[in-house]
Design an enzyme around this catalytic site. Structure first.
Site, PDB file in Angstrom:
ATOM      1  N   VAL A 152      44.772  40.579  39.465  1.00  0.00           N
ATOM      2  CA  VAL A 152      46.180  40.828  39.112  1.00  0.00           C
ATOM      3  C   VAL A 152      46.319  41.792  37.938  1.00  0.00           C
ATOM      4  O   VAL A 152      45.468  41.836  37.042  1.00  0.00           O
ATOM      5  CB  VAL A 152      46.945  39.529  38.783  1.00  0.00           C
ATOM      6  CG1 VAL A 152      46.958  38.609  39.986  1.00  0.00           C
ATOM      7  CG2 VAL A 152      46.394  38.842  37.561  1.00  0.00           C
ATOM      8  N   LYS A 211      34.280  43.607  42.264  1.00  0.00           N
ATOM      9  CA  LYS A 211      35.250  43.500  41.167  1.00  0.00           C
ATOM     10  C   LYS A 211      34.938  44.531  40.074  1.00  0.00           C
ATOM     11  O   LYS A 211      35.820  45.235  39.584  1.00  0.00           O
ATOM     12  CB  LYS A 211      35.206  42.080  40.582  1.00  0.00           C
ATOM     13  CG  LYS A 211      35.878  41.916  39.240  1.00  0.00           C
ATOM     14  CD  LYS A 211      37.376  42.028  39.320  1.00  0.00           C
ATOM     15  CE  LYS A 211      38.009  42.091  37.946  1.00  0.00           C
ATOM     16  NZ  LYS A 211      39.444  42.120  37.957  1.00  0.00           N
ATOM     17  N   ARG A 229      44.054  64.111  49.842  1.00  0.00           N
ATOM     18  CA  ARG A 229      42.899  63.303  49.421  1.00  0.00           C
ATOM     19  C   ARG A 229      42.657  63.363  47.915  1.00  0.00           C
ATOM     20  O   ARG A 229      41.560  63.099  47.450  1.00  0.00           O
ATOM     21  CB  ARG A 229      41.642  63.748  50.186  1.00  0.00           C
ATOM     22  CG  ARG A 229      41.593  63.230  51.616  1.00  0.00           C
ATOM     23  CD  ARG A 229      40.458  63.807  52.417  1.00  0.00           C
ATOM     24  NE  ARG A 229      40.552  65.262  52.556  1.00  0.00           N
ATOM     25  CZ  ARG A 229      41.368  65.875  53.419  1.00  0.00           C
ATOM     26  NH1 ARG A 229      42.150  65.168  54.198  1.00  0.00           N
ATOM     27  NH2 ARG A 229      41.420  67.198  53.486  1.00  0.00           N
ATOM     28  N   GLY A 256      42.688  50.666  27.003  1.00  0.00           N
ATOM     29  CA  GLY A 256      42.602  49.400  26.279  1.00  0.00           C
ATOM     30  C   GLY A 256      42.602  48.209  27.212  1.00  0.00           C
ATOM     31  O   GLY A 256      42.410  48.333  28.419  1.00  0.00           O
ATOM     32  N   CYS A 306      39.731  44.511  30.186  1.00  0.00           N
ATOM     33  CA  CYS A 306      39.043  44.695  31.475  1.00  0.00           C
ATOM     34  C   CYS A 306      38.357  46.055  31.557  1.00  0.00           C
ATOM     35  O   CYS A 306      37.136  46.134  31.588  1.00  0.00           O
ATOM     36  CB  CYS A 306      40.043  44.542  32.617  1.00  0.00           C
ATOM     37  SG  CYS A 306      40.897  42.971  32.564  1.00  0.00           S
ATOM     38  N   TYR A 318      48.120  47.254  24.333  1.00  0.00           N
ATOM     39  CA  TYR A 318      47.129  48.115  24.989  1.00  0.00           C
ATOM     40  C   TYR A 318      47.726  48.996  26.084  1.00  0.00           C
ATOM     41  O   TYR A 318      47.115  49.970  26.509  1.00  0.00           O
ATOM     42  CB  TYR A 318      45.945  47.293  25.503  1.00  0.00           C
ATOM     43  CG  TYR A 318      46.088  46.653  26.854  1.00  0.00           C
ATOM     44  CD1 TYR A 318      45.751  47.346  28.013  1.00  0.00           C
ATOM     45  CD2 TYR A 318      46.547  45.351  26.990  1.00  0.00           C
ATOM     46  CE1 TYR A 318      45.869  46.755  29.265  1.00  0.00           C
ATOM     47  CE2 TYR A 318      46.668  44.747  28.227  1.00  0.00           C
ATOM     48  CZ  TYR A 318      46.329  45.460  29.361  1.00  0.00           C
ATOM     49  OH  TYR A 318      46.457  44.877  30.607  1.00  0.00           O
ATOM     50  N   ARG A 335      44.624  43.622  22.669  1.00  0.00           N
ATOM     51  CA  ARG A 335      43.156  43.744  22.683  1.00  0.00           C
ATOM     52  C   ARG A 335      42.713  45.167  23.039  1.00  0.00           C
ATOM     53  O   ARG A 335      43.181  45.742  24.021  1.00  0.00           O
ATOM     54  CB  ARG A 335      42.550  42.743  23.665  1.00  0.00           C
ATOM     55  CG  ARG A 335      42.475  41.346  23.086  1.00  0.00           C
ATOM     56  CD  ARG A 335      41.976  40.356  24.094  1.00  0.00           C
ATOM     57  NE  ARG A 335      42.965  40.127  25.140  1.00  0.00           N
ATOM     58  CZ  ARG A 335      42.770  39.327  26.172  1.00  0.00           C
ATOM     59  NH1 ARG A 335      41.620  38.704  26.320  1.00  0.00           N
ATOM     60  NH2 ARG A 335      43.716  39.143  27.073  1.00  0.00           N
TER      61      ARG A 335
HETATM   62  N1  SAJ Z   1      45.714  53.794  31.628  1.00  0.00           N
HETATM   63  C1  SAJ Z   1      45.720  55.170  31.454  1.00  0.00           C
HETATM   64  N2  SAJ Z   1      46.052  55.967  32.524  1.00  0.00           N
HETATM   65  C2  SAJ Z   1      46.387  55.434  33.732  1.00  0.00           C
HETATM   66  C3  SAJ Z   1      46.366  54.048  33.912  1.00  0.00           C
HETATM   67  C4  SAJ Z   1      46.016  53.247  32.829  1.00  0.00           C
HETATM   68  O1  SAJ Z   1      45.413  55.682  30.385  1.00  0.00           O
HETATM   69  O2  SAJ Z   1      46.696  56.205  34.641  1.00  0.00           O
HETATM   70  C5  SAJ Z   1      45.334  52.918  30.502  1.00  0.00           C
HETATM   71  C6  SAJ Z   1      46.398  51.897  30.122  1.00  0.00           C
HETATM   72  O3  SAJ Z   1      47.370  52.458  29.287  1.00  0.00           O
HETATM   73  C7  SAJ Z   1      45.567  50.810  29.465  1.00  0.00           C
HETATM   74  C8  SAJ Z   1      44.257  50.858  30.252  1.00  0.00           C
HETATM   75  O4  SAJ Z   1      44.241  52.107  30.924  1.00  0.00           O
HETATM   76  O5  SAJ Z   1      45.276  51.136  28.128  1.00  0.00           O
HETATM   77  C9  SAJ Z   1      44.125  49.733  31.266  1.00  0.00           C
HETATM   78  O6  SAJ Z   1      45.353  49.515  31.930  1.00  0.00           O
HETATM   79  P1  SAJ Z   1      45.476  49.337  33.504  1.00  0.00           P
HETATM   80  O7  SAJ Z   1      46.926  49.151  33.809  1.00  0.00           O
HETATM   81  O8  SAJ Z   1      44.783  50.433  34.211  1.00  0.00           O
HETATM   82  O9  SAJ Z   1      44.619  48.040  33.831  1.00  0.00           O
HETATM   83  P2  SAJ Z   1      44.566  46.546  33.227  1.00  0.00           P
HETATM   84  O10 SAJ Z   1      43.398  46.469  32.306  1.00  0.00           O
HETATM   85  O11 SAJ Z   1      45.870  46.101  32.734  1.00  0.00           O
HETATM   86  O12 SAJ Z   1      44.230  45.730  34.580  1.00  0.00           O
HETATM   87  C10 SAJ Z   1      43.056  46.092  35.307  1.00  0.00           C
HETATM   88  C11 SAJ Z   1      43.474  46.224  36.775  1.00  0.00           C
HETATM   89  N3  SAJ Z   1      42.367  46.804  37.536  1.00  0.00           N
HETATM   90  C12 SAJ Z   1      42.565  47.819  38.418  1.00  0.00           C
HETATM   91  O13 SAJ Z   1      43.646  48.326  38.602  1.00  0.00           O
HETATM   92  C13 SAJ Z   1      41.362  48.279  39.178  1.00  0.00           C
HETATM   93  C14 SAJ Z   1      43.877  44.869  37.330  1.00  0.00           C
HETATM   94  O14 SAJ Z   1      44.148  44.942  38.713  1.00  0.00           O
HETATM   95  C15 SAJ Z   1      42.737  43.856  37.080  1.00  0.00           C
HETATM   96  O15 SAJ Z   1      43.065  42.572  37.584  1.00  0.00           O
HETATM   97  C16 SAJ Z   1      42.506  43.760  35.587  1.00  0.00           C
HETATM   98  O16 SAJ Z   1      42.087  45.048  35.136  1.00  0.00           O
HETATM   99  C17 SAJ Z   1      41.420  42.727  35.341  1.00  0.00           C
HETATM  100  O17 SAJ Z   1      41.763  41.594  34.953  1.00  0.00           O
HETATM  101  O18 SAJ Z   1      40.250  43.000  35.629  1.00  0.00           O
END
Ligand code: SAJ
Length: 426
Positions: free
Chosen positions: A151, A203, A243, A254, A257, A312, A320
């Site tokens: 999620v 995962k 693609r 941040g 995960c 984050y 975190r």
């Molecule tokens: N971020 C960017 N650019 C983007 C997308 C995100 O800089 O295009 C940054 C965000 O601002 C943030 C970080 O990446 O700092 C992580 O944010 P995120 O929204 O990509 O992911 P999380 O950590 O909130 O959740 C992720 C998700 N994993 C994937 O999409 C593959 C979520 O589905 C997982 O359940 C979660 O990790 C987890 O618990 O593992």
């Protein structure tokens, strides 16, 4: 059927509530007594739309809280797996402890599911032996498998209801038991992996892929800057290809995960080179944002910068590994009296921090007005919805100088420029 959920962090709590609201008797067990007290008083530690009422419905219905593990037909383990930086590996102490707790109440015929993010092999090599210590045979007597949670924080309930699930069991009976457990909970598909290790690997592969993709977007941002190209419009144009699907650049990656999980794939062979470089690229972004700021205001010596958004990412309360917070820490002291420059602060600058969603009591968060009052520049560290409609005229009137750096793409740059702001974007 009865379920005992081990670990009531945001995934465990949501999962326990989800089972309970689907008519299953659930015991939510956690070793953190303060957390249990807060939950019984109706204060879930997660602020997301509808989350609180969803948990409350469960607590009013089929979800009971417990300070001890309880016998149940199914045990679901949702404990944290921090990264042990010293040893460069996952810290599996919570998984091991949860395994011992499960083992203490395990009966023949029960099913155990691990959901925590873990290095490949953990379910069979770490958890299974702990469960067998009491004499029960994993496979013959109890079912065991791995089903990762996927999620998206900020959208937990919706994704819990709709995401596909991957199931890896130690044998056919385990797969069937776990499939029938999750099928009623999601409208998504259930996919069966060859074994728990494959499911664990999948995962990590998902989160590592996203980390690499963001590093690619950040690399493009750095390159685009040198060419005078607006990276977001370039990415949007590039994504018209059937693609190509490039993600968004930002101030860094941040959360608990993406910055952590790729390390769990490390097998000591050096095969993780691409993943390591991606993490380095993302880790360097907060300093790049400071350089953008310096480029706008000149020396940061004696300057006060308001960092707006220190979670984050946008619309969550979790701080975190937050890049926004990292930027603020590079600029000054975020824990004590505001506006205090610290030794090692960036050119003796000072910082104020404001965040409408963060709940971290160790930080010296101030109101928006106090944060921008007399500031020389504003930096947006997280794209909260609240920031999209901020009034640049009102903010500019309070500031000493009108500079804004927006690496998270939250403001309307033209509108702020119309109010005399020097606007820097990524
Ligand atoms: N971020 C960017 N650019 C983007 C997308 C995100 O800089 O295009 C940054 C965000 O601002 C943030 C970080 O990446 O700092 C992580 O944010 P995120 O929204 O990509 O992911 P999380 O950590 O909130 O959740 C992720 C998700 N994993 C994937 O999409 C593959 C979520 O589905 C997982 O359940 C979660 O990790 C987890 O618990 O593992």
């Amino acid at each position: 059927m009865t379920v005992c959920v081990h670990g009531l962090g945001y995934i465990g709590l949501a999962t326990a509530a989800h089972f309970a609201n689907h008519g299953t008797e659930v015991v939510g067990f956690d070793v953190d007594e303060d957390l249990l007290d807060r939950l019984s008083e109706g204060e879930p530690a997660v602020s997301e739309p509808d989350f609180e009422s969803y948990v409350q419905d469960a607590l009013d219905g089929n979800l009971a809280l417990s300070r001890r593990p309880r016998p149940a037909d199914v045990h679901v383990i949702c404990v944290p797996t921090p990264y042990d930086e010293m040893n460069g590996e996952a810290d599996l102490a919570y998984v091991e402890s949860a395994g011992r707790n499960v083992a203490s109440v395990l009966r023949p015929g029960d099913t155990v599911v691990l959901e925590s993010t873990v290095p490949p092999g953990t379910t069979t090599e770490v958890l299974a032996p702990i469960l067998s210590r009491g004499g029960l045979d994993v496979g013959d007597d109890v079912s065991l498998g791995y089903t990762p949670e996927t999620v998206m924080p900020g959208n937990t309930l919706t994704e819990l209801r709709t995401n596909d699930r991957i199931v890896g069991g130690v044998d056919e009976a385990s797969v069937e038991a776990i499939e029938s457990l999750y099928e009623p909970l999601t409208s998504g598909d259930i996919h069966v992996a060859a074994d728990p290790t494959t499911a664990e690997f999948v995962k990590l592969a998902q989160n590592a892929k996203r980390n690499v993709s963001i590093a690619y977007a950040n690399t493009l941002a750095l390159l685009a800057e040198n060419y005078g190209v607006d990276v977001r419009s370039a990415i949007s144009l590039a994504n018209n290809h059937p693609r190509v699907d490039i993600l968004n650049p930002g101030p860094g990656v941040g959360g608990h995960c993406l910055p952590v999980d790729p390390h769990f794939l490390s097998d000591g062979t050096g095969a993780t080179e691409l993943l390591d470089v991606a993490s380095q690229v993302n880790d360097r972004m907060p300093e790049h944002v400071i350089r953008m700021l310096e480029d706008a205001v000149g020396s940061l010596h004696g300057k006060t910068v308001a960092v707006l958004g220190i979670t984050y990412k946008g619309n969550v309360s979790d701080t975190r590994n937050s890049p926004g917070l990292e930027i603020a820490k590079l600029l000054g002291d975020v824990t004590t009296e505001t506006r205090t420059a610290v030794d090692g602060g960036w050119g003796e600058s000072s910082v104020t921090i404001h965040d409408p969603r963060a709940t971290d009591s160790r930080l010296q968060l101030v109101s928006l007005d106090a944060a921008v009052d007399g500031a020389d520049a504003v930096v947006f560290g997280a794209a909260h919805d609240e920031f999209a409609d901020l009034n640049p005229a009102a903010i500019g009137a309070k500031m000493s100088e009108r500079t804004v750096v927006d690496p998270v793409d939250v403001i309307d740059a033209e509108r702020w420029a119309d109010h005399g702001f020097d606007v820097r974007t990524l």
